[in-house]
Every structure is written in structure tokens, then in C-alpha cells.
Design a protein around this motif. Structure first.
Motif, PDB file in Angstrom:
ATOM      1  N   ARG A   4       0.955  -1.113  -0.043  1.00  0.00           N
ATOM      2  CA  ARG A   4       0.023   0.036   0.087  1.00  0.00           C
ATOM      3  C   ARG A   4       0.841   1.221  -0.040  1.00  0.00           C
ATOM      4  O   ARG A   4       0.505   2.228  -0.613  1.00  0.00           O
ATOM      5  CB  ARG A   4      -0.998  -0.086   1.385  1.00  0.00           C
ATOM      6  CG  ARG A   4      -2.013  -1.222   1.288  1.00  0.00           C
ATOM      7  CD  ARG A   4      -3.110  -0.600   0.344  1.00  0.00           C
ATOM      8  NE  ARG A   4      -3.996  -1.898   0.182  1.00  0.00           N
ATOM      9  CZ  ARG A   4      -5.188  -1.530   0.988  1.00  0.00           C
ATOM     10  NH1 ARG A   4      -5.436  -0.731   1.653  1.00  0.00           N
ATOM     11  NH2 ARG A   4      -6.220  -2.573   0.753  1.00  0.00           N
ATOM     12  N   ASP A   7       2.286   1.512  -3.633  1.00  0.00           N
ATOM     13  CA  ASP A   7       1.276   2.265  -4.350  1.00  0.00           C
ATOM     14  C   ASP A   7       0.891   3.692  -4.164  1.00  0.00           C
ATOM     15  O   ASP A   7       0.791   4.329  -5.493  1.00  0.00           O
ATOM     16  CB  ASP A   7      -0.288   1.388  -4.047  1.00  0.00           C
ATOM     17  CG  ASP A   7       0.101   0.003  -4.483  1.00  0.00           C
ATOM     18  OD1 ASP A   7       0.616  -0.375  -5.277  1.00  0.00           O
ATOM     19  OD2 ASP A   7      -1.129  -0.583  -4.190  1.00  0.00           O
ATOM     20  N   ARG A   8       0.790   4.132  -2.943  1.00  0.00           N
ATOM     21  CA  ARG A   8       0.598   5.618  -2.824  1.00  0.00           C
ATOM     22  C   ARG A   8       1.718   6.317  -3.025  1.00  0.00           C
ATOM     23  O   ARG A   8       1.571   7.536  -3.635  1.00  0.00           O
ATOM     24  CB  ARG A   8       0.300   5.787  -1.159  1.00  0.00           C
ATOM     25  CG  ARG A   8      -0.976   4.996  -0.790  1.00  0.00           C
ATOM     26  CD  ARG A   8      -1.135   5.358   0.710  1.00  0.00           C
ATOM     27  NE  ARG A   8      -2.575   4.849   0.993  1.00  0.00           N
ATOM     28  CZ  ARG A   8      -3.759   5.585   1.422  1.00  0.00           C
ATOM     29  NH1 ARG A   8      -3.593   6.885   0.622  1.00  0.00           N
ATOM     30  NH2 ARG A   8      -4.911   5.025   1.502  1.00  0.00           N
ATOM     31  N   TYR A 151     -11.574   0.208 -12.803  1.00  0.00           N
ATOM     32  CA  TYR A 151     -11.356   1.444 -12.168  1.00  0.00           C
ATOM     33  C   TYR A 151     -12.369   1.508 -10.800  1.00  0.00           C
ATOM     34  O   TYR A 151     -13.416   1.781 -11.065  1.00  0.00           O
ATOM     35  CB  TYR A 151     -11.551   2.750 -12.814  1.00  0.00           C
ATOM     36  CG  TYR A 151     -11.188   4.011 -12.036  1.00  0.00           C
ATOM     37  CD1 TYR A 151      -9.898   4.255 -11.454  1.00  0.00           C
ATOM     38  CD2 TYR A 151     -12.153   5.167 -11.574  1.00  0.00           C
ATOM     39  CE1 TYR A 151      -9.860   5.386 -10.510  1.00  0.00           C
ATOM     40  CE2 TYR A 151     -11.911   5.981 -10.919  1.00  0.00           C
ATOM     41  CZ  TYR A 151     -10.496   6.199 -10.196  1.00  0.00           C
ATOM     42  OH  TYR A 151     -10.159   7.321  -9.342  1.00  0.00           O
ATOM     43  N   PHE A 153     -12.654   0.978  -6.501  1.00  0.00           N
ATOM     44  CA  PHE A 153     -11.777   1.096  -5.052  1.00  0.00           C
ATOM     45  C   PHE A 153     -12.228  -0.033  -4.076  1.00  0.00           C
ATOM     46  O   PHE A 153     -11.498  -0.697  -3.391  1.00  0.00           O
ATOM     47  CB  PHE A 153     -12.140   2.182  -4.208  1.00  0.00           C
ATOM     48  CG  PHE A 153     -11.375   3.547  -4.993  1.00  0.00           C
ATOM     49  CD1 PHE A 153     -10.404   3.538  -5.673  1.00  0.00           C
ATOM     50  CD2 PHE A 153     -12.286   4.782  -4.967  1.00  0.00           C
ATOM     51  CE1 PHE A 153      -9.871   4.406  -6.543  1.00  0.00           C
ATOM     52  CE2 PHE A 153     -11.848   5.582  -5.586  1.00  0.00           C
ATOM     53  CZ  PHE A 153     -10.278   5.864  -6.396  1.00  0.00           C
ATOM     54  N   SER A 180      -6.082   1.753  -8.319  1.00  0.00           N
ATOM     55  CA  SER A 180      -6.408   1.089  -7.298  1.00  0.00           C
ATOM     56  C   SER A 180      -6.333  -0.424  -7.465  1.00  0.00           C
ATOM     57  O   SER A 180      -6.541  -0.961  -8.527  1.00  0.00           O
ATOM     58  CB  SER A 180      -8.219   1.308  -6.953  1.00  0.00           C
ATOM     59  OG  SER A 180      -8.597   0.587  -5.824  1.00  0.00           O
ATOM     60  N   ARG A 181      -5.820  -0.931  -6.437  1.00  0.00           N
ATOM     61  CA  ARG A 181      -5.256  -2.544  -6.485  1.00  0.00           C
ATOM     62  C   ARG A 181      -6.608  -3.424  -6.549  1.00  0.00           C
ATOM     63  O   ARG A 181      -7.165  -3.428  -5.533  1.00  0.00           O
ATOM     64  CB  ARG A 181      -4.589  -2.889  -5.421  1.00  0.00           C
ATOM     65  CG  ARG A 181      -3.960  -4.350  -5.587  1.00  0.00           C
ATOM     66  CD  ARG A 181      -2.501  -4.141  -4.589  1.00  0.00           C
ATOM     67  NE  ARG A 181      -1.503  -3.652  -5.178  1.00  0.00           N
ATOM     68  CZ  ARG A 181      -0.637  -3.709  -5.769  1.00  0.00           C
ATOM     69  NH1 ARG A 181      -0.842  -5.031  -6.524  1.00  0.00           N
ATOM     70  NH2 ARG A 181       0.318  -2.879  -6.391  1.00  0.00           N
ATOM     71  N   MET A 190      -0.575   1.693 -10.873  1.00  0.00           N
ATOM     72  CA  MET A 190      -0.722   2.499  -9.766  1.00  0.00           C
ATOM     73  C   MET A 190      -0.039   3.847 -10.075  1.00  0.00           C
ATOM     74  O   MET A 190      -0.486   4.927  -9.337  1.00  0.00           O
ATOM     75  CB  MET A 190       0.014   1.957  -8.453  1.00  0.00           C
ATOM     76  CG  MET A 190      -0.555   0.689  -7.871  1.00  0.00           C
ATOM     77  SD  MET A 190      -2.582   0.813  -7.769  1.00  0.00           S
ATOM     78  CE  MET A 190      -2.687   2.235  -6.481  1.00  0.00           C
TER      79      MET A 190
END
Length: 295
Positions: A4, A7-8, A151, A153, A180-181, A190
Motif C-alpha cells: 500500500r 502504491d501511494r 477502475y 476502489f 486502485s489495486r 498504480m
């Protein structure tokens, strides 16, 4: 959670690069620094900036800024529903606005109940802007061939995943999740900024989305799309799809094939939206320049 975090960070880098193209005030996390800035007019919105259940009460979003004129364009209360008891600071904040144009019927009703008179409905700003000059179809998009853009979340149910995979296989399409994964897809990307994100929409064969703006850009890109509904987007997406007459794009069971194979008359969609676009643009220009509310 390292994945995470990575990703961010990828999204942060991509967005920062694109954000550098805009002329903006210095970045700050301090609301007092924002209040020191004086503006002739401030437009607050759009999106769920009034969802105090998600963000808590933030006075800046409820008119606590230093400006001669404050208007709200296309804000939403998100999953705060009409009929609930609205906190007093929220209602007092809404009275500060010279004009309010809500993004959905639910927000219209809540705002009207707080300020004591009707509130207009306007389109999300993404529907009144032309993004054609910002679309960036990169080499990695061109190399994908046929693909379904995913796409969303929220985590998807196993039966929905199976149905989407079956359809993708029948059409010879890859499943590409962007922003979003969704680990059930063939690829998860990402590090896409907003301009490349538009490129993914432009080149997609089909769109599977679980977000409000994912639905909007499926419409703007004239794609066959399916919406996987969830509580967070229900009020917003229902309002939009009712306007354009496409409530049948919402996935009610797990079978996506019949929805994706259903044609969409985008000429009719454009004809339907055109007067709403003109009305929203006129409302915004008028709201910034002079009061649209009667005494």
C-alpha cells in the motif's frame, strides 16, 4: 503494509508531476495559512467535501475562508442522507454561501433544509469541461492492445470477478486495473497521473467501474460500461444515470455480459446532457459574479 505504501508513493509522484502544470497557491496543511489568503471569490467543491461522516467537520469546506464572495459548486454530502439530523455547525456554515449548486438530489434536499430555501442542481465539473487536450496515450497504453479498464476502489464479490473474467476471455481482452489495486486483474497500474488516466479511458474497449467519476469518464469517453454499485456512490451515481437514462448499466447480479453487450446511444446522451451543461456553466458564471439567490 509495504504494498500500500508503494502504491501511494507511485500515485503521489505521478500526480505531483501533472499538478505542476497548474498555477496554484503554496501547498499547506495549516488551515490558518489558508485563512490568511484573501480572495475576491472562492468556489468550494466539488466531490464529497461536505461528507462530515468521512472527513469530520472542516470549517474551510463550509465557508470558513477569507473571501468577498463564497459559492459552492457541485459539492456532495456523499452517504450523509436527507432526513438525518445535520450538525448545527454544518447548517450555520451553509448560510455563509452566496450561492449553492448541489451535485445530487440528496445534497439539494439537505442544503435546502439547512438554509431554508431551494437549492439548484448542477453537473459535476468534469461533465462541463473538455479534457481532450489533456489526454495522454502513453507507450505503455498503446502496447496493451484490447483491454477492459477496471477502475474501482471497493473489493469485488467473487461471483462478479468470475463474470468479468469470463467476459474478458470471450472478447480477448486483458483486465487492467488503474489507480486502485484489484489483484484479480491481469495488470495493476498504480503510477498513472490524471492525464495518463484519461488515456487509459480513451483506449479501453470496455470499462468496469465502482466509482462516480469512473462512471462519468466512461460516459465522456463513450464506452460500454458496467457500474458495480456500493453505498458510498449510490446517491451520486443514481442521480447521474437517472439524468442520462442509463440506470440499466448498474450491475444488480453477477452477470456482466448482457450489460456490456447492450448498445448505448451516445448521440442521445449528448443531446440529453447539453442543456444541463449550458445551465451549469451559466449558473457558475452568475454565482461567482452576483447573487443567484433571491432575498
Amino acid at each position: 503494509r509495504p504494498i500500500r505504501f508503494i502504491d501511494r508513493y507511485k500515485k503521489y509522484k505521478a500526480f505531483k508531476k501533472d499538478f505542476g502544470k497548474f498555477n496554484v497557491t503554496p501547498y499547506t496543511r495549516n488551515p490558518d495559512e489558508v485563512r490568511k489568503l484573501h480572495f475576491d471569490a472562492v468556489v468550494i467543491g466539488s466531490d464529497i467535501v461536505w461528507n462530515y461522516k468521512l472527513f469530520g467537520y472542516d470549517d474551510l469546506f463550509f465557508g470558513g475562508v477569507n473571501a468577498d464572495r463564497i459559492v459552492a459548486y457541485a459539492p456532495s454530502f456523499g452517504w450523509v442522507n436527507c432526513g438525518e439530523e445535520i450538525p448545527e455547525p454544518v447548517c450555520k456554515g451553509l448560510v455563509r454561501f452566496a450561492a449553492i449548486g448541489a451535485r445530487d438530489e440528496n445534497t439539494q434536499k439537505i442544503a435546502a433544509s439547512c438554509i431554508g430555501h431551494p437549492v439548484d442542481k448542477v453537473l459535476d465539473p468534469t461533465l462541463i469541461c473538455d479534457f481532450s487536450d489533456e489526454v495522454r496515450v502513453t507507450d505503455r497504453i498503446k502496447k496493451l492492445g484490447n483491454y477492459i479498464l477496471v477502475y474501482a476502489f471497493a473489493e469485488q464479490k467473487p461471483e462478479i470477478i468470475a463474470s468479468v473474467k469470463k467476459f474478458a476471455s470471450s472478447k480477448g481482452c486483458q483486465l487492467i486495473a488503474v489507480g486502485s489495486r484489484q489483484d484479480w486483474c491481469d495488470q495493476v497500474i498504480m503510477g498513472a497521473g490524471p492525464f495518463e488516466w484519461l488515456g487509459f479511458y480513451k483506449q479501453a474497449s470496455y470499462v468496469f467501474t465502482g466509482t462516480f467519476h469512473g462512471t462519468i469518464f466512461a460516459l465522456k469517453s463513450k464506452k460500454k460500461f458496467v457500474v458495480s454499485m456500493n453505498d458510498a456512490i449510490f446517491n451520486k451515481v443514481t442521480s447521474l444515470l437517472t439524468t442520462v437514462g442509463l440506470m440499466d448499466r448498474i450491475l444488480e447480479g453477477a452477470e456482466v455480459e448482457s450489460i456490456w453487450n447492450r448498445e448505448i446511444d451516445y448521440r442521445q446522451i449528448e443531446d440529453t446532457l447539453e442543456p444541463h451543461v449550458e445551465q451549469s456553466l451559466t449558473w457558475l458564471k452568475t454565482a461567482v459574479e452576483e447573487s443567484v439567490l433571491s432575498d
